[in-house]
Design a protein around this motif. Sequence first.
Motif, mmCIF file in Angstrom:
data_model
loop_
_atom_site.group_PDB
_atom_site.id
_atom_site.type_symbol
_atom_site.label_atom_id
_atom_site.label_comp_id
_atom_site.label_asym_id
_atom_site.label_seq_id
_atom_site.Cartn_x
_atom_site.Cartn_y
_atom_site.Cartn_z
ATOM 1 N N ARG A 1 0.843 -1.172 -0.022
ATOM 2 C CA ARG A 1 -0.010 0.112 0.221
ATOM 3 C C ARG A 1 0.962 1.209 0.016
ATOM 4 N N PHE A 2 1.040 1.831 -1.049
ATOM 5 C CA PHE A 2 1.929 3.205 -1.254
ATOM 6 C C PHE A 2 1.426 4.201 -0.500
ATOM 7 N N VAL A 3 2.232 5.013 0.155
ATOM 8 C CA VAL A 3 1.896 6.013 0.942
ATOM 9 C C VAL A 3 1.550 7.258 0.259
ATOM 10 N N THR A 4 2.440 7.523 -0.844
ATOM 11 C CA THR A 4 2.159 8.607 -1.686
ATOM 12 C C THR A 4 0.799 8.780 -2.303
ATOM 13 N N VAL A 5 0.260 9.900 -2.156
ATOM 14 C CA VAL A 5 -1.152 10.264 -2.646
ATOM 15 C C VAL A 5 -0.985 10.931 -4.008
ATOM 16 N N LEU A 6 -1.791 10.370 -5.132
ATOM 17 C CA LEU A 6 -1.667 10.564 -6.353
ATOM 18 C C LEU A 6 -2.794 11.817 -6.740
ATOM 19 N N ASP A 7 -2.195 12.394 -7.837
ATOM 20 C CA ASP A 7 -3.315 13.109 -8.217
ATOM 21 C C ASP A 7 -3.470 12.357 -9.763
ATOM 22 N N GLY A 8 -4.704 12.839 -10.335
ATOM 23 C CA GLY A 8 -5.065 11.962 -11.635
ATOM 24 C C GLY A 8 -3.843 12.210 -12.659
ATOM 25 N N THR B 1 -3.853 4.927 -16.080
ATOM 26 C CA THR B 1 -4.288 6.090 -15.704
ATOM 27 C C THR B 1 -5.198 6.360 -14.475
ATOM 28 N N VAL B 2 -4.555 7.075 -13.527
ATOM 29 C CA VAL B 2 -5.378 7.263 -12.392
ATOM 30 C C VAL B 2 -6.301 8.462 -12.433
ATOM 31 N N ASP B 3 -7.397 7.942 -11.981
ATOM 32 C CA ASP B 3 -8.701 8.905 -11.972
ATOM 33 C C ASP B 3 -8.546 9.564 -10.594
ATOM 34 N N GLY B 4 -8.244 10.775 -10.248
ATOM 35 C CA GLY B 4 -8.167 11.504 -9.058
ATOM 36 C C GLY B 4 -9.365 11.800 -8.284
ATOM 37 N N ALA B 5 -10.615 11.180 -8.968
ATOM 38 C CA ALA B 5 -11.897 11.515 -8.336
ATOM 39 C C ALA B 5 -12.210 10.137 -7.508
#
Length: 98
Positions: free
Chosen positions: A44-51, A73-77
Amino acid sequence: MTTLSTHVLDAGAGAPRADLEVVLATGAGAELERARTDADGRIRFVTVLDGGHHALTFATATAFHPVVRVDLTVDGAEPHHHVALLLSPFAYTTYKGS
């Protein structure tokens, strides 16, 4: 903003893949975090990602696929993304888990 986790399973051995290094990076290749899978094959990565475009690079150390890179592709929502990787000696499969 969203969080990310991964799970690596060795389909040939029928067991989680422990102590496997995984690098989380931007789509352009800038490293964000480096971690190793736990005894259950999870991170479980600790980095919080933007989309946007990101990549996970798995140092699988198998003879045929020594490195597996999964672009996503990360959906920030969405609050969380999970990427599963199933390894076998000559193939791999990945999917978006829950």
